[in-house]
Design a protein around this motif. Structure first.
Motif, mmCIF file in Angstrom:
data_model
loop_
_atom_site.group_PDB
_atom_site.id
_atom_site.type_symbol
_atom_site.label_atom_id
_atom_site.label_comp_id
_atom_site.label_asym_id
_atom_site.label_seq_id
_atom_site.Cartn_x
_atom_site.Cartn_y
_atom_site.Cartn_z
ATOM 1 N N SER A 1 0.813 -1.217 0.000
ATOM 2 C CA SER A 1 0.000 0.000 0.000
ATOM 3 C C SER A 1 0.843 1.262 0.000
ATOM 4 N N ALA A 2 2.046 1.196 0.552
ATOM 5 C CA ALA A 2 2.902 2.382 0.587
ATOM 6 C C ALA A 2 3.332 2.818 -0.805
ATOM 7 N N SER A 3 3.292 1.906 -1.762
ATOM 8 C CA SER A 3 3.730 2.241 -3.127
ATOM 9 C C SER A 3 2.591 2.749 -4.002
ATOM 10 N N ILE A 4 1.375 2.809 -3.440
ATOM 11 C CA ILE A 4 0.228 3.272 -4.232
ATOM 12 C C ILE A 4 0.225 4.790 -4.229
ATOM 13 N N GLY B 1 -9.053 11.820 -0.717
ATOM 14 C CA GLY B 1 -7.681 12.290 -0.637
ATOM 15 C C GLY B 1 -6.631 11.199 -0.607
ATOM 16 N N ARG B 2 -7.056 9.920 -0.711
ATOM 17 C CA ARG B 2 -6.100 8.811 -0.696
ATOM 18 C C ARG B 2 -6.397 7.853 -1.843
ATOM 19 N N TYR B 3 -5.393 7.044 -2.194
ATOM 20 C CA TYR B 3 -5.573 6.042 -3.233
ATOM 21 C C TYR B 3 -5.506 4.620 -2.666
ATOM 22 N N VAL B 4 -5.278 4.499 -1.338
ATOM 23 C CA VAL B 4 -5.241 3.188 -0.686
ATOM 24 C C VAL B 4 -6.649 2.854 -0.206
ATOM 25 N N GLN C 1 -9.846 10.187 -12.268
ATOM 26 C CA GLN C 1 -10.360 8.832 -12.308
ATOM 27 C C GLN C 1 -10.623 8.281 -10.900
ATOM 28 N N ALA C 2 -9.792 8.657 -9.932
ATOM 29 C CA ALA C 2 -10.035 8.222 -8.553
ATOM 30 C C ALA C 2 -11.334 8.823 -8.029
ATOM 31 N N ARG C 3 -11.600 10.081 -8.386
ATOM 32 C CA ARG C 3 -12.846 10.705 -7.958
ATOM 33 C C ARG C 3 -14.045 9.991 -8.583
#
Length: 576
Positions: free
Chosen positions: A46-49, A104-107, A76-78
């Motif tokens: 997860s740290a590399s995401i 605000g996060r991608y994990v 795209q995340a939104r």
């Protein structure tokens, strides 16, 4: 004992459920983004995401990707976050784990439903259960009385509203959007090199000249204004442009374009201004965004139609490739032609959509040239009425290509590109026609030009890339491109992804796309390879597809002969 969270097996079950939901399945990019962040998290990575790794690994961005200038990951995340919320709020989930993407996060976060529900119920029950019996009794009495008075009040309110207030007027459809207008503003030289002043000033004139070739855009002194700046970053010109609404002084759109290196200053800035014109004039660009959003909200279109309304329907069909969208677009243009029979743009657009419809409904034994006689005549007449129109020559190329006259189609699309080299729809069609004619390198050049210019290119732009990756046995690249294609092409997108999946050891993709291919009624009527051969010539690619489909477990008889949904052979006289 610490909470270790749900097991990977339960999380993957929830992931599979989400990937099978139409809201996410119809967007291959979002599906791959979801899969990527979930699998990385389950693998302890997860740290590399990060935005950079997502851009490079999922969205095929180059190694010099800059998250500040290219917002694709945030956008795209939104979108994915919104879809996940819609899915779980809709109540259709059956898995006992929910996958959420925190703001605000991608994990992602994995939430166990049973535990969450139990905790929620416990929190609600604690104040009540802790009360004394007397307080509990008083609470229940007050609750019952309150409920009774509330019901009586609501009933009286409903009666009063129905008796004394006038009926609610029908919903008024907002005004039909007009063809977008754009004013060309100034571009400032921020390089610190006065010798570049003239080249930077010329951007506005180059932009005006290029955009004047797009029939669906109007230029003038009124309306939103596009302006920008030019800087030098690491020896490369960077053009930043914005569209500003003069009424509110608010920014409606912004873009950053990196000019090519290794060229003269004039050539580099000319190329950058042409890319800006391509983005502004494109159907997926900012000028048509409000019109296309308006169209999606309409349950019934107003009458009589305007030319721009028909243009919006055409844009919608070109991205979706659905039969009902084609029918709606053709019907709209035919109403325009009923009152203006010499409207060349309407003639060409209607002919292009009808040609697609004819090919889509045809079988390998049909003579497409004979079936498209009217379309060929209509688009030829449109060319004679407006020989200077890039769009009309493009539609002529589309009609000729769909009936199998590829050489003639290449001649028409070559003229279309000559008239408007900033039209990336034309560049993409040009690339596909050259490629299916065996001119692979040249075709890929035009195809990649269109994909590089348009940040959120429509799905059909990726078809040539998918073809070529499969031909070169770059199976992971073929899968990435094919999944893009699949959102707007129910034949080649799923087939190429399925054919490449076994060589990439992607059993999940085999499981996803095999039913789509087997359930396709056109494949069932003709056999898969004969159906595909109606649209593509190179036998080497068809052989790659054949080999891949066999590896994916499709019955051999489905490749060349009519078949039933279960794969058994059926008589060729059956129809969809």
């Amino acid at each position: 004992m610490p909470d270790v969270g749900p097991s990977p097996e339960r999380v993957r079950a929830a992931l599979d459920e989400l990937l099978g939901w139409q809201g996410i399945a119809r967007s291959p990019q979002l599906a791959e983004l979801l899969r990527y962040v979930v699998e990385r998290t389950l693998s302890g990575e997860s740290a590399s995401i990060k935005a950079y790794s997502i851009a490079v690994d999922v969205f095929d961005r180059p190694q010099d990707f800059d998250p500040q200038s290219d917002p694709i990951v945030r956008v795209q995340a939104r979108r994915l976050r919104t879809l996940l919320e819609q899915y779980y709020e809709g109540g259709g989930a059956t898995a006992d784990v929910q996958i959420h993407l925190p703001l605000g996060r991608y994990v992602p976060e994995f939430r166990t439903i049973a535990a969450a529900d139990a905790e929620s119920a416990a929190r609600e029950a604690r104040p009540l259960m802790a009360a004394s019996p007397r307080r509990l009794s008083r609470f229940l009495v007050n609750a019952v009385l309150g409920l009774a008075f509330t019901l009586v009040g609501v009933g009286l309110a409903v009666v009063i509203v129905r008796w004394f207030l006038p009926p609610t007027p029908p919903e008024i459809v907002s005004a039909i959007p007009q063809q977008p207008r754009l004013a060309i503003g100034a571009f400032d030289n921020l390089t610190g090199e006065p010798v570049l002043d003239d080249d930077v000033r010329q951007i506005a004139q180059r932009l005006t000249t290029a955009l004047a070739r797009f029939e669906m855009v109007s230029l003038g002194a009124e309306g939103p204004v596009v302006n920008g700046t030019v800087q030098q970053v690491n020896g490369r010109f960077v053009l930043r442009a914005t569209i500003v609404d003069p009424a509110t002084n608010s920014v409606r759109w912004t873009t950053t374009i990196n000019a090519p290196t290794g060229a003269t200053d004039t050539v580099a800035l000319t190329t950058a201004s042409n890319i800006l014109a391509a983005q502004l004039g494109n159907a997926s660009g900012p000028l048509h965004a409000s019109g296309r959003s308006w169209l999606k909200l309409q349950s019934k279109l107003p009458e009589p139609p305007t030319s721009y309304l028909c243009d919006l329907l055409y844009m919608s069909w070109r991205d979706s490739r659905r039969l009902d969208d084609a029918d709606a677009g053709v019907a709209c243009f035919e109403k325009i032609l009923a009152s203006s029979p010499d409207d060349a743009l309407a003639l060409a657009a209607a002919a292009g959509m009808r040609a697609w419809r004819t090919q889509f409904l045809a079988t390998p034994s049909d003579n497409l040239s004979q079936l498209m006689t009217k379309e060929t005549a209509a688009v030829g007449r449109a060319v004679s009425l407006r020989p200077d129109s890039s769009f009309i020559h493009e539609q002529q190329a589309v009609v000729l290509g769909r009936q199998g006259s590829v050489d003639a189609a290449i001649g028409a699309i070559s003229k279309a590109y000559e008239l408007n080299p900033a039209n990336m729809d034309v560049a993409s069609v040009y690339g596909t026609l050259l490629w299916i004619n065996g001119q692979y390198a040249e075709g890929m050049g035009y195809s990649e030009q269109s994909l590089a210019a348009i940040p959120f290119a429509p799905s059909w732009y990726h078809l040539t890339r998918a073809f070529n990756a499969l031909r070169e046995e770059r199976f992971f690249d073929a899968i990435d491109a094919a999944q893009q294609v699949a959102s707007g092409d129910e034949e080649f997108g799923p087939v190429i992804a399925l054919a490449a999946a076994p060589r990439a050891a992607r059993q999940d993709l085999i499981d996803r796309y095999r039913p789509l291919v087997m359930d396709n009624p056109h494949f069932q009527v003709s056999g898969i390879i004969p159906r595909l051969a109606m649209r593509v010539r190179p036998t080497g690619v068809l052989q790659r597809i054949r080999d891949g489909l066999i590896l994916a477990g499709l019955p051999a008889n489905t490749l060349d002969r009519p078949f039933n949904p279960n794969g058994s052979e059926r008589p060729p006289a059956d129809t969809p």
